[in-house]
Design an enzyme around this catalytic site. Sequence first.
Site, mmCIF file in Angstrom:
data_model
loop_
_atom_site.group_PDB
_atom_site.id
_atom_site.type_symbol
_atom_site.label_atom_id
_atom_site.label_comp_id
_atom_site.label_asym_id
_atom_site.label_seq_id
_atom_site.Cartn_x
_atom_site.Cartn_y
_atom_site.Cartn_z
ATOM 1 C CD GLN A 4 10.551 -5.039 2.915
ATOM 2 O OE1 GLN A 4 10.904 -4.691 4.035
ATOM 3 N NE2 GLN A 4 9.284 -5.285 2.624
ATOM 4 N NE ARG A 20 12.880 0.046 11.957
ATOM 5 C CZ ARG A 20 12.230 -1.096 11.749
ATOM 6 N NH1 ARG A 20 10.937 -1.108 11.545
ATOM 7 N NH2 ARG A 20 12.873 -2.234 11.789
ATOM 8 C CG HIS A 23 14.337 -5.078 7.748
ATOM 9 N ND1 HIS A 23 13.598 -4.069 8.351
ATOM 10 C CD2 HIS A 23 13.428 -5.908 7.205
ATOM 11 C CE1 HIS A 23 12.312 -4.290 8.173
ATOM 12 N NE2 HIS A 23 12.172 -5.399 7.474
ATOM 13 C CG ASN A 63 12.375 -5.586 11.071
ATOM 14 O OD1 ASN A 63 11.680 -4.743 11.620
ATOM 15 N ND2 ASN A 63 11.877 -6.471 10.220
ATOM 16 C CD GLU A 64 8.605 -7.719 11.675
ATOM 17 O OE1 GLU A 64 8.608 -8.629 10.845
ATOM 18 O OE2 GLU A 64 7.695 -6.869 11.733
ATOM 19 C CG ASN A 106 8.108 -3.858 13.573
ATOM 20 O OD1 ASN A 106 8.433 -2.792 14.091
ATOM 21 N ND2 ASN A 106 8.883 -4.507 12.734
ATOM 22 C CE1 TYR A 142 2.540 -3.678 8.896
ATOM 23 C CE2 TYR A 142 3.981 -4.949 10.319
ATOM 24 C CZ TYR A 142 3.805 -3.987 9.350
ATOM 25 O OH TYR A 142 4.892 -3.323 8.841
ATOM 26 C CD GLU A 162 8.153 -2.947 10.071
ATOM 27 O OE1 GLU A 162 7.253 -3.752 9.754
ATOM 28 O OE2 GLU A 162 9.358 -3.168 9.875
ATOM 29 C CD1 TRP A 166 5.255 -1.853 5.546
ATOM 30 C CD2 TRP A 166 7.291 -1.411 6.418
ATOM 31 N NE1 TRP A 166 6.206 -2.431 4.735
ATOM 32 C CE2 TRP A 166 7.448 -2.179 5.242
ATOM 33 C CE3 TRP A 166 8.424 -1.007 7.137
ATOM 34 C CZ2 TRP A 166 8.709 -2.553 4.769
ATOM 35 C CZ3 TRP A 166 9.672 -1.381 6.659
ATOM 36 C CH2 TRP A 166 9.804 -2.157 5.492
ATOM 37 C CD GLU A 211 5.260 -7.323 2.525
ATOM 38 O OE1 GLU A 211 5.807 -6.223 2.708
ATOM 39 O OE2 GLU A 211 5.156 -8.172 3.423
ATOM 40 C CD1 TRP A 212 8.951 -8.764 3.601
ATOM 41 C CD2 TRP A 212 11.012 -9.270 2.882
ATOM 42 N NE1 TRP A 212 9.827 -7.879 4.186
ATOM 43 C CE2 TRP A 212 11.099 -8.162 3.769
ATOM 44 C CE3 TRP A 212 12.200 -9.761 2.319
ATOM 45 C CZ2 TRP A 212 12.309 -7.535 4.085
ATOM 46 C CZ3 TRP A 212 13.414 -9.136 2.633
ATOM 47 C CH2 TRP A 212 13.457 -8.045 3.509
ATOM 48 C CG PHE A 239 2.582 -2.801 3.317
ATOM 49 C CD1 PHE A 239 1.954 -2.825 4.561
ATOM 50 C CD2 PHE A 239 2.789 -4.009 2.673
ATOM 51 C CE1 PHE A 239 1.548 -4.015 5.152
ATOM 52 C CE2 PHE A 239 2.388 -5.217 3.249
ATOM 53 C CZ PHE A 239 1.766 -5.218 4.489
HETATM 54 C C1 PNW Z 1 7.167 -6.916 8.512
HETATM 55 N N1 PNW Z 1 4.023 -12.448 9.601
HETATM 56 O O1 PNW Z 1 7.151 -8.216 8.017
HETATM 57 C C2 PNW Z 1 8.515 -6.414 8.069
HETATM 58 O O2 PNW Z 1 9.304 -5.811 9.050
HETATM 59 C C3 PNW Z 1 8.476 -5.618 6.811
HETATM 60 O O3 PNW Z 1 9.690 -5.790 6.145
HETATM 61 C C4 PNW Z 1 7.287 -6.025 5.976
HETATM 62 O O4 PNW Z 1 7.275 -5.432 4.716
HETATM 63 C C5 PNW Z 1 6.034 -5.663 6.760
HETATM 64 O O5 PNW Z 1 6.045 -6.239 8.056
HETATM 65 C C6 PNW Z 1 4.744 -6.049 6.062
HETATM 66 O O6 PNW Z 1 4.674 -7.432 5.901
HETATM 67 C C7 PNW Z 1 6.327 -9.218 8.449
HETATM 68 O O7 PNW Z 1 3.796 -13.360 8.793
HETATM 69 C C8 PNW Z 1 6.176 -10.298 7.609
HETATM 70 O O8 PNW Z 1 3.565 -12.490 10.772
HETATM 71 C C9 PNW Z 1 5.416 -11.380 7.984
HETATM 72 C C10 PNW Z 1 4.802 -11.362 9.211
HETATM 73 C C11 PNW Z 1 4.952 -10.277 10.073
HETATM 74 C C12 PNW Z 1 5.718 -9.198 9.674
#
Ligand code: PNW
Length: 459
Positions: A18, A75, A119, A164-165, A293, A295, A366, A412, A419-420, A428
Amino acid sequence: MKKFPDRFIWGAATSSYQIEGAWLQGGKGLSIWDAFCHTPGKIHQGQTGDVACDHYHRFREDVALMKAMGLQAYRFSIAWPRIQPLGYGKANAEGIAFYSALIDELLANGITPWVTLYHWDLPLALQLEKDGWLNPEMPALFRAYADLCFEHFGDRVKNWITFNEPWVAAILGYGQGVFAPGRTSNVEPYQAAHQLLLSHAQTVQLYRSKYREQNGRIGVANNCDWREPRTDSPADQDAAQRALEFFLGWFGDPVFLGDYPQVMRDRVKERLPVFTDRERDWLKGSADFFGLNHYTTMLAQDSRGAKISQEVYGNGGLSEDQEVQLSTDPFWQKTEMGWAIVPWGIRKLLHWIDARYAHPAIVITENGCACPDVVEEGAVHDPMRIAYLSSYLGEVYNALSAGVDVRGYFLWSLMDNFEWASGFSKRFGLHYVDFAAGARIVKDSAKWYSQVIRQNGID
Ligand code: PNW
């Protein structure tokens, strides 16, 4: 003032793909994200992480930003294809030198490195040659890569995160296909997750045996949103619990309790791989802290017998296996990602983890939000981010006050980044990045966070 515990760790997070850019430099091999982004149609406006924040060349400037805000811990992740361009074989000296220099720069500035080994940027060769995380050879390959990292960086790095995740890698990468490698299946997510878990267990085993004298800590960063029952009916309460077990229990249970949740074994049946006794032993207790992590929050409703709406964010992939329909409350405010802002969700989730896993040491690896940031006369005013962060931290404080063992918080993200699938359209960061020029601008939220760190608390 809500004062946090004395040794509470205040940090910020990023990941290699990223922020680094330099996708063809330093002897780096290609990753599945390089290939995915260069596949037309996969990423917002065809954007890629080829350059991203150009952190590979600007890391000293970025460490200076961290230092200026008084950050205690940082991190970041290591790009496996920088260490082993093909995912196996001897270490690439230039890759080792890059991370070594970054680690030294952090330490020279009094910032503690927290390093994620994976990651999501898997060496592309492993996808092409081995089918990536579906292959049972992956744990040995990952372990060999981790061995190189411990050997070269472990003298200075004392905090490790294997993955990561894994949930995102499995569900978005192998279920919904919106992240690399872009597979869609209702079987492969379970198979990929299984190899990710075994890779984690083997790597922790290696670290604890061969590198014991390095005296560090190792864990995994799992993501989980909170699931609130949509009504107080027993069916919806069960649905919310089931959804949490399919989400966090899928990875948390093997690592802390030694096996998948019973509800997953009952429902997924022969599509869920089975651990051997030896694997269960290796998995159980394979984390020194609980990395989380978090959100957002969604409402969960029992959907037994009903059709699940695929229109709703979060309902794709394996929701059929759970028979849970997710939704949000129309009154909840949303971030730029469309994710609802529900501060009490983090408190409830922290309590859920505390109860299920017998009071583990939790590190929030995160938390943060995407906001519609704009530059106005050289400044970025982001009151919405400050509101999000202070409300979530307020609930972290409430969980702490109620006895949950939260050790640290990584925001984060340190700076806006790639952002993917959303490309550069979602910001962010605590620092604004002008992706064309590379310049960084300190946002109001960075100044606010800097004060939180200085006071060790929130107003
Ligand atoms: C996380 N979802 O990604 C990642 O660890 C980070 O790289 C990313 O930038 C950040 O959160 C914000 O998106 C996610 O769809 C991506 O549930 C998608 C999901 C959750 C976390």
